[in-house]
Design a protein around this motif. Structure first.
Motif, PDB file in Angstrom:
ATOM      1  N   VAL A 520       0.813  -1.218   0.000  1.00  0.00           N
ATOM      2  CA  VAL A 520       0.000   0.000   0.000  1.00  0.00           C
ATOM      3  C   VAL A 520       0.847   1.269   0.000  1.00  0.00           C
ATOM      4  O   VAL A 520       2.008   1.267   0.380  1.00  0.00           O
ATOM      5  N   ASP A 521       0.201   2.340  -0.467  1.00  0.00           N
ATOM      6  CA  ASP A 521       0.672   3.703  -0.252  1.00  0.00           C
ATOM      7  C   ASP A 521      -0.309   4.339   0.728  1.00  0.00           C
ATOM      8  O   ASP A 521      -1.510   4.428   0.434  1.00  0.00           O
ATOM      9  N   ILE A 522       0.178   4.776   1.903  1.00  0.00           N
ATOM     10  CA  ILE A 522      -0.684   5.378   2.924  1.00  0.00           C
ATOM     11  C   ILE A 522      -0.457   6.884   2.907  1.00  0.00           C
ATOM     12  O   ILE A 522       0.661   7.357   3.095  1.00  0.00           O
ATOM     13  N   LEU A 523      -1.521   7.637   2.665  1.00  0.00           N
ATOM     14  CA  LEU A 523      -1.438   9.091   2.627  1.00  0.00           C
ATOM     15  C   LEU A 523      -2.101   9.658   3.874  1.00  0.00           C
ATOM     16  O   LEU A 523      -3.173   9.189   4.290  1.00  0.00           O
ATOM     17  N   VAL A 561       3.326  10.761   2.621  1.00  0.00           N
ATOM     18  CA  VAL A 561       3.078   9.430   2.052  1.00  0.00           C
ATOM     19  C   VAL A 561       4.068   8.430   2.646  1.00  0.00           C
ATOM     20  O   VAL A 561       5.256   8.727   2.822  1.00  0.00           O
ATOM     21  N   LYS A 562       3.555   7.247   2.966  1.00  0.00           N
ATOM     22  CA  LYS A 562       4.396   6.140   3.409  1.00  0.00           C
ATOM     23  C   LYS A 562       3.987   4.910   2.610  1.00  0.00           C
ATOM     24  O   LYS A 562       2.801   4.561   2.568  1.00  0.00           O
ATOM     25  N   SER A 563       4.990   4.242   2.010  1.00  0.00           N
ATOM     26  CA  SER A 563       4.698   3.107   1.124  1.00  0.00           C
ATOM     27  C   SER A 563       5.438   1.862   1.604  1.00  0.00           C
ATOM     28  O   SER A 563       6.522   1.946   2.174  1.00  0.00           O
ATOM     29  N   GLY A 564       4.863   0.690   1.368  1.00  0.00           N
ATOM     30  CA  GLY A 564       5.535  -0.559   1.711  1.00  0.00           C
ATOM     31  C   GLY A 564       4.587  -1.730   1.717  1.00  0.00           C
ATOM     32  O   GLY A 564       3.379  -1.597   1.456  1.00  0.00           O
ATOM     33  N   LEU A 565       5.155  -2.918   2.028  1.00  0.00           N
ATOM     34  CA  LEU A 565       4.387  -4.151   2.162  1.00  0.00           C
ATOM     35  C   LEU A 565       4.238  -4.423   3.654  1.00  0.00           C
ATOM     36  O   LEU A 565       5.223  -4.691   4.341  1.00  0.00           O
ATOM     37  N   TYR A 566       3.004  -4.318   4.168  1.00  0.00           N
ATOM     38  CA  TYR A 566       2.780  -4.395   5.607  1.00  0.00           C
ATOM     39  C   TYR A 566       1.752  -5.474   5.920  1.00  0.00           C
ATOM     40  O   TYR A 566       0.842  -5.749   5.131  1.00  0.00           O
ATOM     41  N   GLU A 567       1.890  -6.060   7.138  1.00  0.00           N
ATOM     42  CA  GLU A 567       0.846  -6.967   7.598  1.00  0.00           C
ATOM     43  C   GLU A 567      -0.400  -6.160   7.941  1.00  0.00           C
ATOM     44  O   GLU A 567      -0.336  -4.963   8.236  1.00  0.00           O
ATOM     45  N   GLU A 568      -1.561  -6.827   7.909  1.00  0.00           N
ATOM     46  CA  GLU A 568      -2.844  -6.140   7.974  1.00  0.00           C
ATOM     47  C   GLU A 568      -3.084  -5.359   9.267  1.00  0.00           C
ATOM     48  O   GLU A 568      -3.901  -4.446   9.304  1.00  0.00           O
ATOM     49  N   ASP A 569      -2.299  -5.685  10.344  1.00  0.00           N
ATOM     50  CA  ASP A 569      -2.511  -4.979  11.607  1.00  0.00           C
ATOM     51  C   ASP A 569      -1.501  -3.848  11.803  1.00  0.00           C
ATOM     52  O   ASP A 569      -1.378  -3.308  12.911  1.00  0.00           O
TER      53      ASP A 569
END
Length: 654
Positions: A520-523, A561-569
């Motif tokens: 995801v990309d989190i804005l 913006v923060k981007s990466g592959l993260y676990e759902e929690d």
């Protein structure tokens, strides 16, 4: 793992208890193990364990048996004979013995003096007249007269600075006029420190001598120690390689974060979101408190100590690690004496102060142990030591008839051969000693040698003098063997046995699962209109660079913006309740609004061996160890005296 062994040492360490009747509790291959040790360590263990099941005597006997089986296995493999083991055991004994070789009254007095001095820093200048420690009386007197003359001139119209620059034999004095800056305890040799702390501001000391020569000092200022501070920081790491674009991006990121702080956004929240110091980010960037000179980054330390008020924040600055913004959390006064005692005692051991302790111990040993000196032999030694000694050209004569006997007997049992003293004389010759005549020099060196031998004898007999010392050494010896055995039989095997590790992984694969993961990309933004606009741009397929360019205007950072592959929690992801790819709705948390572009949803799946290797190896080690004791029970013959054990149970259950 080494820490585990030290916990075991504490587990088995004990205080001296009243003597009990000693009986054999069990044997392993006919080697006896006694009730007194079992009772001692069990009683000590009662104070350490919280789980009542570990207080069960039958279970404790099983633990104790398992421990002794492992030690027996180590001895069987000959691990006790390895040089590494012997060196580490001797090193530990040396450290432990220091507690018994110190005169506590003298040591405590030195600790308290040092603590009082650490409260302040002294600024002083000095004038030095060089003179060797072993200089002749004539040379010593000449140097003393010289320093007295310079003191009179420094106190007169010439002034201290001018005399220091012109006449001091410290090479740096020509440039700094003798000024040594600020210093505290342990920064200078002990006699120099004494003079500095005992001379009032603006005064010039009387001459005093160190190993360098004669000094006078002028104290120009005294100030309180800065103490320690607690700060929080936000850090953006420097790229590993010299990548100009990446370096510029890091600098731009820290500047954007700083703008958000100036816009009133919360420092701790920004640290959690963006700081790349992972160990502190989870705590809002807060670091452990530190004092001046304790960090490896002077730049960071200087900025941190320059902050005066709580919650004051620095501008972005660069260190060798990356870019930082620092916030002052609190200032702490100097630690208490009890908190600093261990540190101060260690410094004293490495300082000239230690000679005071050594001399006190030598006097104690002389009063404790009777010493018999063969004076006729000592007189004969004086006849073979010639004046060549002063030129460092003396050697022990080849024909030593009549010197084969003992020159000293300590405590009626420790006999020391004359050749030991002769070898000491050869070694001391390198010290450029100058006491005359030669017979007086031999007497002086004999007394120093005898002090060393008495202290050595006292040290070697600590096990006989102090039962608790013997207990700790015996238990450390076993614990260290256990560590080496575990390393050989369990820890190394778990890391190198790739076939066994893979088989264990296959049998437990479902214990090493990724949770559902999101690419995801989190804005984020503090303004709901801004985040809604960002969401709209995402839906239209606009790039992150495009969105930041459109929304971060007029030198104001409105969206991050923060981007990466993260676990759902991870972080805010649970708030979105994501099931599929695409742009999420806007959600709020705290003072922030978020939206996200979900590029991929990865279902829960087993981690690869590489992805879970650390935990996998730890679990495999535990698996091997659990099966190991059962194998040892088959290898060794164990006989427990149940009647003796029942007697012990009655005694301990009273």
């Amino acid at each position: 793992m080494r820490n585990i062994v030290f916990v075991l040492i504490c587990f088995y360490s004990s205080f001296f208890l009243s003597a009990q009747e000693k009986e054999t509790l069990f044997t392993i291959n006919d080697s006896p193990f006694y009730t007194d040790e079992f009772v001692r360590v069990y009683n000590k263990n009662l104070d350490l364990v919280k789980d009542d099941s570990q207080k069960d005597l039958d279970k404790y006997l099983e633990l104790f048996l398992g421990y002794k089986l492992k030690v027996q296995k180590a001895n069987k493999l000959g691990l006790q004979n390895e040089a590494k083991y012997q060196n580490e055991l001797n090193s530990y004994r040396t450290q432990l013995a220091k507690n018994y070789l110190n005169d506590s009254k003298v040591t405590n007095s030195l600790i308290e003096e040092a603590y009082e001095r650490t409260k302040n820093e002294v600024r002083a200048s000095h004038i030095l007249v060089l003179v060797d420690e072993s200089a002749t009386p004539a040379d010593t007197l000449k140097a003393y007269n010289n320093i007295m003359n310079l003191k009179a001139r420094a106190e007169g119209s010439e002034g201290f600075d001018a005399v220091a620059a012109k006449y001091s034999e410290d090479p740096s004095a020509k440039d700094n006029k003798g000024d040594l800056g600020y210093f505290s305890a342990f920064k200078m040799v002990y006699p120099f420190e004494n003079a500095a702390y005992n001379t009032p501001i603006g005064s010039i000391s009387n001459p005093f001598r160190t190993r360098f020569g004669y000094h006078i000092i002028k104290v120009t200022d005294k100030r309180e120690n800065k103490g320690e501070i607690t700060v929080a920081h936000i850090m953006i790491l420097k790229p590993n390689n010299k990548d100009a674009v990446a370096e510029l991006k890091a600098k731009q990121t820290i500047e954007d974060i700083y703008k958000k702080i100036q816009q009133g956004e919360n420092f701790e929240t920004l640290a959690k979101q963006f700081s790349e110091d992972k160990s502190s980010a989870v705590n809002g960037g807060v670091l452990q408190r530190f004092g001046a000179g304790q960090l490896t980054s002077p730049e960071f330390e200087n900025v941190a100590f320059s902050l005066k008020d709580k919650d004051q924040k620095s501008e972005p600055f660069e260190s060798k690690f990356g870019w930082h913004i620092v916030k002052l959390i609190d200032r702490h006064p100097l630690q208490s004496l009890d908190e600093m005692r261990y540190e101060l005692e260690n410094k004293i051991r490495r300082d000239e102060r230690s000679l005071i302790i050594t001399n006190t111990l030598a006097k104690k040993a002389r009063s404790k142990y009777p010493v018999s000196v063969e004076n006729k032999t000592l007189s004969k030694v004086k006849t073979i030591v010639t004046n060549e000694y002063y030129n460092q050209n003396w050697s022990i004569p080849e024909n030593l008839n009549g010197f084969d006997g003992d020159i000293v007997i300590i405590n009626s049992e420790k006999k020391i051969n004359t050749k030991d003293f002769l070898n000491y004389l050869v070694a001391q010759q390198k010290g450029n000693v100058k006491t005359k005549p030669i017979s007086s020099l031999v007497d002086e060196l004999f007394e120093k040698w005898l002090d060393e031998k008495l202290i050595e004898y006292y040290d070697n007999n600590l096990e006989n003098e102090f039962p608790e010392f013997k207990y700790v050494m015996d238990e450390y010896r076993d614990g260290l063997l256990l560590f080496d055995l575990m390393e050989k039989e369990i820890w190394v095997k778990a890391k190198t046995d790739t076939i066994g590790l893979k088989k264990f992984y296959e049998n437990h694969k479902n214990e090493y699962l990724w949770k559902k993961r999101l690419d995801v990309d989190i804005l984020s933004s503090t303004d709901s209109k801004t985040i809604k606009a960002a969401k709209s741009y995402l839906k239209k397929g606009k790039s992150l660079e495009y969105i930041k360019e459109k929304l971060n205007k007029e030198d104001k950072v409105n969206v991050m913006v923060k981007s990466g592959l993260y676990e759902e929690d991870y972080d805010v992801l649970p708030e979105f309740k994501i099931d599929s790819e695409g742009v999420t709705p806007v959600i709020s948390k705290g003072n922030y609004y978020f939206t996200a572009l979900v590029k991929e949803v990865k279902p829960s799946e087993p981690k690869t061996i590489a992805e879970c290797k650390g935990k996998l190896i730890n679990d495999y080690q535990q698996f091997l160890e659990n099966n190991w004791v059962n194998e040892l029970k088959k290898e060794f013959t164990i006989k427990v005296d149940q009647d003796v054990f029942n007697k012990i149970k009655k005694q301990l259950n009273k």
